[in-house]
Enzyme design. Structure first.
Site, PDB file in Angstrom:
ATOM      1  N   LYS A  71       0.972  -1.149  -0.143  1.00  0.00           N
ATOM      2  CA  LYS A  71      -0.250   0.181   0.440  1.00  0.00           C
ATOM      3  C   LYS A  71       0.705   1.487  -0.193  1.00  0.00           C
ATOM      4  CE  LYS A  71      -4.019  -1.899   2.479  1.00  0.00           C
ATOM      5  NZ  LYS A  71      -4.646  -1.902   3.871  1.00  0.00           N
ATOM      6  N   ASP A 107     -10.228   3.112   2.589  1.00  0.00           N
ATOM      7  CA  ASP A 107     -10.683   2.142   4.205  1.00  0.00           C
ATOM      8  C   ASP A 107     -11.151   3.418   4.541  1.00  0.00           C
ATOM      9  OD1 ASP A 107      -8.967  -0.052   4.035  1.00  0.00           O
ATOM     10  OD2 ASP A 107      -7.569   0.749   4.177  1.00  0.00           O
TER      11      ASP A 107
HETATM   12  P1  NAP Z   1       0.632  -1.719  11.228  1.00  0.00           P
HETATM   13  O1  NAP Z   1       0.557  -0.764  10.265  1.00  0.00           O
HETATM   14  O2  NAP Z   1       1.455  -3.080  11.608  1.00  0.00           O
HETATM   15  O3  NAP Z   1       0.304  -1.268  12.829  1.00  0.00           O
HETATM   16  C1  NAP Z   1       0.467  -2.214  13.693  1.00  0.00           C
HETATM   17  C2  NAP Z   1      -0.373  -1.462  14.931  1.00  0.00           C
HETATM   18  O4  NAP Z   1      -0.687  -2.427  15.829  1.00  0.00           O
HETATM   19  C3  NAP Z   1       1.131  -0.418  15.600  1.00  0.00           C
HETATM   20  O5  NAP Z   1       0.190   0.864  16.381  1.00  0.00           O
HETATM   21  C4  NAP Z   1       1.916  -0.842  16.191  1.00  0.00           C
HETATM   22  O6  NAP Z   1       2.080  -0.280  17.475  1.00  0.00           O
HETATM   23  C5  NAP Z   1       0.080  -1.424  17.171  1.00  0.00           C
HETATM   24  N1  NAP Z   1       0.590  -2.346  17.908  1.00  0.00           N
HETATM   25  C6  NAP Z   1       0.795  -4.306  17.199  1.00  0.00           C
HETATM   26  N2  NAP Z   1       1.445  -4.846  18.504  1.00  0.00           N
HETATM   27  C7  NAP Z   1       1.064  -4.890  19.532  1.00  0.00           C
HETATM   28  C8  NAP Z   1       1.318  -4.752  20.615  1.00  0.00           C
HETATM   29  N3  NAP Z   1       1.293  -6.043  20.636  1.00  0.00           N
HETATM   30  N4  NAP Z   1       0.419  -4.431  21.704  1.00  0.00           N
HETATM   31  C9  NAP Z   1       0.024  -2.531  21.326  1.00  0.00           C
HETATM   32  N5  NAP Z   1      -0.010  -2.677  19.925  1.00  0.00           N
HETATM   33  C10 NAP Z   1       0.196  -3.900  19.107  1.00  0.00           C
HETATM   34  O7  NAP Z   1      -0.918  -2.858  10.736  1.00  0.00           O
HETATM   35  P2  NAP Z   1      -2.381  -1.780  10.370  1.00  0.00           P
HETATM   36  O8  NAP Z   1      -2.023  -1.665   8.720  1.00  0.00           O
HETATM   37  O9  NAP Z   1      -2.473  -0.594  11.101  1.00  0.00           O
HETATM   38  O10 NAP Z   1      -3.015  -3.104  10.690  1.00  0.00           O
HETATM   39  C11 NAP Z   1      -3.536  -2.630  11.693  1.00  0.00           C
HETATM   40  C12 NAP Z   1      -4.724  -4.216  11.993  1.00  0.00           C
HETATM   41  O11 NAP Z   1      -6.056  -3.400  11.410  1.00  0.00           O
HETATM   42  C13 NAP Z   1      -5.067  -5.541  11.594  1.00  0.00           C
HETATM   43  O12 NAP Z   1      -4.899  -5.839  12.780  1.00  0.00           O
HETATM   44  C14 NAP Z   1      -5.464  -5.326  10.081  1.00  0.00           C
HETATM   45  O13 NAP Z   1      -5.812  -6.588   9.948  1.00  0.00           O
HETATM   46  C15 NAP Z   1      -6.911  -4.098  10.729  1.00  0.00           C
HETATM   47  N6  NAP Z   1      -7.307  -3.968   9.175  1.00  0.00           N
HETATM   48  C16 NAP Z   1      -8.448  -4.298   9.527  1.00  0.00           C
HETATM   49  C17 NAP Z   1      -9.363  -3.400   7.766  1.00  0.00           C
HETATM   50  C18 NAP Z   1     -10.801  -3.641   8.127  1.00  0.00           C
HETATM   51  O14 NAP Z   1     -10.993  -3.473   6.781  1.00  0.00           O
HETATM   52  N7  NAP Z   1     -11.488  -4.614   8.728  1.00  0.00           N
HETATM   53  C19 NAP Z   1      -8.790  -2.078   7.508  1.00  0.00           C
HETATM   54  C20 NAP Z   1      -6.991  -2.423   7.767  1.00  0.00           C
HETATM   55  C21 NAP Z   1      -6.614  -2.814   8.600  1.00  0.00           C
HETATM   56  P3  NAP Z   1       3.199   0.373  17.563  1.00  0.00           P
HETATM   57  O15 NAP Z   1       3.452   1.552  16.554  1.00  0.00           O
HETATM   58  O16 NAP Z   1       4.365   0.664  18.535  1.00  0.00           O
HETATM   59  O17 NAP Z   1       4.351  -1.123  17.380  1.00  0.00           O
END
Ligand code: NAP
Length: 283
Positions: A71, A107
């Site tokens: 992305k 999104d």
């Molecule tokens: P990303 O860019 O990798 O960001 C992950 C986030 O989660 C960061 O803020 C990270 O914190 C935090 N995190 C990860 N492990 C953690 C832990 N153990 N404790 C506390 N915080 C933690 O991922 P993303 O693309 O934003 O996606 C995040 C989630 O949203 C995923 O589960 C994805 O499947 C979901 N999602 C769903 C949709 C939908 O359409 N429903 C769309 C997009 C994403 P740090 O900054 O401290 O590393």
């Protein structure tokens, strides 16, 4: 619907892509709109991404979705972006317009539409809204909340500097970043009208240590972008307290439906796809 010589070809670029439910989702969109479209999963690796994008107009492909991990790379590769893609800094939808490619991001609109559909307009618009996380999904959510006019956003992230950078860029006037494990979080929880989890915590059934939901007002809603499992510990806890809850399945379907509408001009039915997907995921 059978593929014909006239079918409009759409698809998704991802690595991996074999697990994607999007081809089946878009087949249902085609069915509900009566449009002759076919949606193909393309396994595109990082080294082939630019070539694959450049080939879209010559192949007559109408548009593609972009999924993990491309992305942000596609955002950097394309010269033209929608306002949402520019704000979020990531592209999930490429629109082919003649020889030109435009990067869009559905999104934020998908989240906003689903929030309204699932939780209604229960006062969250007047804030404060608490957002957990500061990754790509959080950027879309904060952009959507700003577009909805929410006056106060508190963003809590494990790495506070990332949260601060996001707020500085997307919501400098109405946002505040705090550390996930801090007293400020608990104070914000006590006033929140809506809590949104955008982190990946909960995908494997993990709990947010030190986050006490009992402080949330009884009228607050809780939205978790995670949809598999259908109920994360966060949502289970909120549900047990009688709060309105929603998972991210509707956001997934609605962002897809919005992409489909931008490519074809036709608005697909969302509810039957939601039902099918919930059944498919055993939710
Ligand atoms: P990303 O860019 O990798 O960001 C992950 C986030 O989660 C960061 O803020 C990270 O914190 C935090 N995190 C990860 N492990 C953690 C832990 N153990 N404790 C506390 N915080 C933690 O991922 P993303 O693309 O934003 O996606 C995040 C989630 O949203 C995923 O589960 C994805 O499947 C979901 N999602 C769903 C949709 C939908 O359409 N429903 C769309 C997009 C994403 P740090 O900054 O401290 O590393």
């Amino acid at each position: 619907m059978a593929v014909s010589g006239k079918s409009l070809v759409l698809g998704v670029f991802g690595d991996p892509v074999a697990h994607s439910l999007s081809p089946q989702m878009h087949a249902r969109f085609a069915e509900s709109t009566g449009r002759d479209t076919v949606y193909v999963p393309f396994h595109v690796r990082a080294e082939g991404l630019e070539t694959a994008l450049e080939a879209l107009p010559s192949l007559g492909i109408g548009g593609v979705n972009i999924t993990v991990p491309h992305k942000e790379a596609v955002y950097r590769l394309l010269p033209q972006h929608s306002e949402a893609a520019a704000a979020i800094g990531a592209v999930n939808t490429v629109i082919v317009d003649g020889e030109h490619l435009r990067g869009d991001n559905t999104d934020a609109d998908g989240f906003r539409a689903d929030l309204a559909a699932q939780l209604g307009h229960t006062g969250w618009e007047s804030g404060p809204v608490m957002v957990l996380g500061a990754g790509g999904a959080a950027r879309a959510v904060v952009h959507a909340l700003v577009a909805a006019g929410v006056p106060e956003i508190v963003l809590a992230n494990r790495t506070p500097e990332k949260g601060q950078a996001l707020i500085d860029q997307l919501a400098p006037e109405r946002g505040r970043a705090v550390a996930l494990a801090s007293a400020e979080v608990q104070e914000a929880v006590g006033r929140a009208r809506l809590l949104v989890n955008t982190t990946s915590l909960g995908l494997k059934g993990e709990r947010f240590e030190g986050l006490d939901l009992t402080a949330l007002p009884t009228t607050a809603g809780v939205y978790d972008l995670i949809y598999n499992p259908a109920r994360t510990p966060l949502l289970r806890e909120a549900e047990a307290r009688g709060l309105a809850v929603a998972n991210g399945l509707g956001m997934l379907v609605r962002q897809g439906a919005i992409s489909y509408a931008r490519w074809t001009g036709a608005e697909p039915a969302v509810e039957p796809v939601l039902e099918w997907l919930a059944h498919e995921l055993g939710a």
